[in-house]
Design a protein around this motif. Structure first.
Motif, mmCIF file in Angstrom:
data_model
loop_
_atom_site.group_PDB
_atom_site.id
_atom_site.type_symbol
_atom_site.label_atom_id
_atom_site.label_comp_id
_atom_site.label_asym_id
_atom_site.label_seq_id
_atom_site.Cartn_x
_atom_site.Cartn_y
_atom_site.Cartn_z
ATOM 1 N N MET A 1 0.798 -1.125 0.077
ATOM 2 C CA MET A 1 0.023 0.089 -0.002
ATOM 3 C C MET A 1 0.825 1.163 -0.078
ATOM 4 O O MET A 1 0.568 1.977 -0.867
ATOM 5 N N HIS A 2 1.784 1.508 0.640
ATOM 6 C CA HIS A 2 2.682 2.382 1.017
ATOM 7 C C HIS A 2 3.486 2.474 -0.219
ATOM 8 O O HIS A 2 3.726 3.999 -0.853
ATOM 9 N N SER A 3 3.886 1.715 -0.815
ATOM 10 C CA SER A 3 4.634 1.955 -2.119
ATOM 11 C C SER A 3 4.090 2.507 -2.946
ATOM 12 O O SER A 3 4.426 3.391 -3.763
ATOM 13 N N ILE A 4 2.643 2.010 -3.376
ATOM 14 C CA ILE A 4 1.598 2.540 -4.532
ATOM 15 C C ILE A 4 1.415 4.171 -3.974
ATOM 16 O O ILE A 4 1.335 4.680 -4.946
ATOM 17 N N ARG A 5 1.238 4.275 -2.615
ATOM 18 C CA ARG A 5 0.776 5.546 -2.216
ATOM 19 C C ARG A 5 1.883 6.746 -2.521
ATOM 20 O O ARG A 5 1.712 7.683 -3.350
ATOM 21 N N LEU A 6 3.088 6.183 -2.402
ATOM 22 C CA LEU A 6 4.570 7.059 -2.657
ATOM 23 C C LEU A 6 4.604 7.206 -3.941
ATOM 24 O O LEU A 6 4.740 8.326 -4.611
ATOM 25 N N ILE A 7 4.481 6.324 -4.653
ATOM 26 C CA ILE A 7 4.638 6.263 -6.257
ATOM 27 C C ILE A 7 3.672 7.158 -6.984
ATOM 28 O O ILE A 7 3.918 8.053 -7.547
ATOM 29 N N THR A 8 2.439 6.943 -6.628
ATOM 30 C CA THR A 8 1.505 7.512 -7.067
ATOM 31 C C THR A 8 1.347 9.019 -6.724
ATOM 32 O O THR A 8 0.919 10.022 -7.542
ATOM 33 N N SER A 9 1.812 9.517 -5.605
ATOM 34 C CA SER A 9 1.981 10.652 -4.903
ATOM 35 C C SER A 9 2.947 11.528 -5.896
ATOM 36 O O SER A 9 2.796 12.512 -6.212
ATOM 37 N N ALA A 10 4.284 10.708 -6.219
ATOM 38 C CA ALA A 10 5.334 11.444 -6.890
ATOM 39 C C ALA A 10 4.671 11.404 -8.436
ATOM 40 O O ALA A 10 5.025 12.725 -8.955
ATOM 41 N N ILE A 11 3.881 10.700 -8.867
ATOM 42 C CA ILE A 11 3.696 11.052 -10.192
ATOM 43 C C ILE A 11 2.748 12.211 -10.195
ATOM 44 O O ILE A 11 2.761 13.082 -11.015
ATOM 45 N N GLU A 12 1.925 12.303 -9.183
ATOM 46 C CA GLU A 12 0.891 13.578 -9.209
ATOM 47 C C GLU A 12 1.629 14.853 -9.052
ATOM 48 O O GLU A 12 1.450 15.800 -9.910
ATOM 49 N N ILE A 13 2.842 14.817 -8.480
ATOM 50 C CA ILE A 13 3.650 15.973 -8.250
ATOM 51 C C ILE A 13 4.436 16.460 -9.482
ATOM 52 O O ILE A 13 4.548 17.568 -10.013
ATOM 53 N N LEU A 14 4.626 15.347 -10.111
ATOM 54 C CA LEU A 14 5.614 15.654 -11.563
ATOM 55 C C LEU A 14 4.554 15.785 -12.533
ATOM 56 O O LEU A 14 4.932 16.612 -13.235
ATOM 57 N N LEU A 28 -8.199 1.788 -3.880
ATOM 58 C CA LEU A 28 -7.192 0.857 -4.276
ATOM 59 C C LEU A 28 -6.305 0.503 -3.065
ATOM 60 O O LEU A 28 -5.863 -0.400 -2.827
ATOM 61 N N LEU A 29 -5.872 1.812 -2.570
ATOM 62 C CA LEU A 29 -4.894 1.672 -1.231
ATOM 63 C C LEU A 29 -5.617 0.992 -0.065
ATOM 64 O O LEU A 29 -4.818 0.073 0.402
ATOM 65 N N LEU A 30 -6.735 1.081 0.151
ATOM 66 C CA LEU A 30 -7.596 0.490 0.959
ATOM 67 C C LEU A 30 -7.496 -1.049 1.078
ATOM 68 O O LEU A 30 -7.298 -2.043 1.746
ATOM 69 N N GLU A 31 -7.726 -1.314 -0.550
ATOM 70 C CA GLU A 31 -7.812 -2.689 -0.720
ATOM 71 C C GLU A 31 -6.324 -3.429 -0.547
ATOM 72 O O GLU A 31 -6.299 -4.766 -0.176
ATOM 73 N N CYS A 32 -5.162 -2.654 -1.082
ATOM 74 C CA CYS A 32 -3.928 -3.344 -0.781
ATOM 75 C C CYS A 32 -3.625 -3.509 0.797
ATOM 76 O O CYS A 32 -3.050 -4.529 1.253
ATOM 77 N N ARG A 33 -4.088 -2.488 1.490
ATOM 78 C CA ARG A 33 -3.714 -2.518 3.047
ATOM 79 C C ARG A 33 -4.574 -3.960 3.748
ATOM 80 O O ARG A 33 -4.040 -4.637 4.421
ATOM 81 N N LYS A 40 2.287 -11.022 -5.655
ATOM 82 C CA LYS A 40 2.841 -10.986 -7.016
ATOM 83 C C LYS A 40 2.035 -9.826 -7.723
ATOM 84 O O LYS A 40 2.748 -9.134 -8.425
ATOM 85 N N GLU A 41 0.507 -9.723 -7.374
ATOM 86 C CA GLU A 41 -0.105 -8.910 -8.137
ATOM 87 C C GLU A 41 0.277 -7.406 -7.354
ATOM 88 O O GLU A 41 0.419 -6.694 -8.297
ATOM 89 N N ALA A 42 0.744 -7.229 -6.306
ATOM 90 C CA ALA A 42 1.285 -5.803 -5.767
ATOM 91 C C ALA A 42 2.434 -5.633 -6.611
ATOM 92 O O ALA A 42 2.534 -4.246 -6.717
ATOM 93 N N LEU A 43 3.488 -6.520 -6.630
ATOM 94 C CA LEU A 43 4.549 -6.270 -7.379
ATOM 95 C C LEU A 43 4.282 -5.906 -8.767
ATOM 96 O O LEU A 43 5.087 -4.774 -9.246
ATOM 97 N N GLU A 44 3.384 -6.394 -9.391
ATOM 98 C CA GLU A 44 2.982 -6.184 -10.770
ATOM 99 C C GLU A 44 2.695 -4.827 -10.962
ATOM 100 O O GLU A 44 2.631 -3.884 -11.945
ATOM 101 N N MET A 45 1.513 -4.226 -9.969
ATOM 102 C CA MET A 45 1.180 -2.887 -9.939
ATOM 103 C C MET A 45 2.226 -1.791 -9.574
ATOM 104 O O MET A 45 2.229 -0.950 -10.137
ATOM 105 N N ILE A 46 3.245 -2.306 -8.621
ATOM 106 C CA ILE A 46 4.344 -1.304 -8.487
ATOM 107 C C ILE A 46 5.141 -1.146 -9.779
ATOM 108 O O ILE A 46 5.572 -0.116 -9.951
ATOM 109 N N THR A 47 5.476 -2.367 -10.410
ATOM 110 C CA THR A 47 6.074 -2.188 -11.636
ATOM 111 C C THR A 47 5.655 -1.157 -12.743
ATOM 112 O O THR A 47 6.147 -0.433 -13.297
ATOM 113 N N MET A 48 4.097 -1.480 -12.696
ATOM 114 C CA MET A 48 3.233 -0.591 -13.623
ATOM 115 C C MET A 48 3.515 1.001 -13.295
ATOM 116 O O MET A 48 3.475 1.865 -14.260
ATOM 117 N N TYR A 49 3.225 1.243 -12.001
ATOM 118 C CA TYR A 49 3.290 2.620 -11.527
ATOM 119 C C TYR A 49 4.500 3.118 -11.786
ATOM 120 O O TYR A 49 4.747 4.334 -11.874
#
Length: 85
Positions: A1-14, A28-33, A40-49
């Motif tokens: 959850m935190h990885s996806i939150r941080l990456i999507t926050s960085a994307i928003e800033i950029l 999505l973040l709550l579902e991850c938590r 495996k699915e979480a790693l795939e999402m992180i790779t995509m983001y």
């Protein structure tokens, strides 16, 4: 959850040059938590983001480095106001 939150926050800033504490992907973040995704699915999402983040970095109009003088001036002004100088 935190990885996806941080990456999507960085994307928003950029992409926008701004940051909102309200997360549009809250569900999505709550579902991850809750563990609704396998590791495996979480790693795939992180790779995509992460891929999206790299594209956002290339397209961003934000400078490579902050204007340290401007940041320091802002901090001094905030402290002066907070301390009533």
């Amino acid at each position: 959850m935190h990885s996806i939150r941080l990456i999507t926050s960085a994307i928003e800033i950029l992409e926008t040059g701004d940051f909102s504490t309200f997360r549009s992907n809250r569900r999505l973040l709550l579902e991850c938590r809750k563990g609704n995704y396998s590791f495996k699915e979480a790693l795939e999402m992180i790779t995509m983001y992460d891929h999206h983040l790299k594209i956002a970095m290339q397209k961003s109009e934000l400078p490579d480095y902050p204007d340290y003088n401007k940041v320091n001036e802002l901090l001094i002004e905030i402290n002066r106001k907070g301390l009533h100088f």
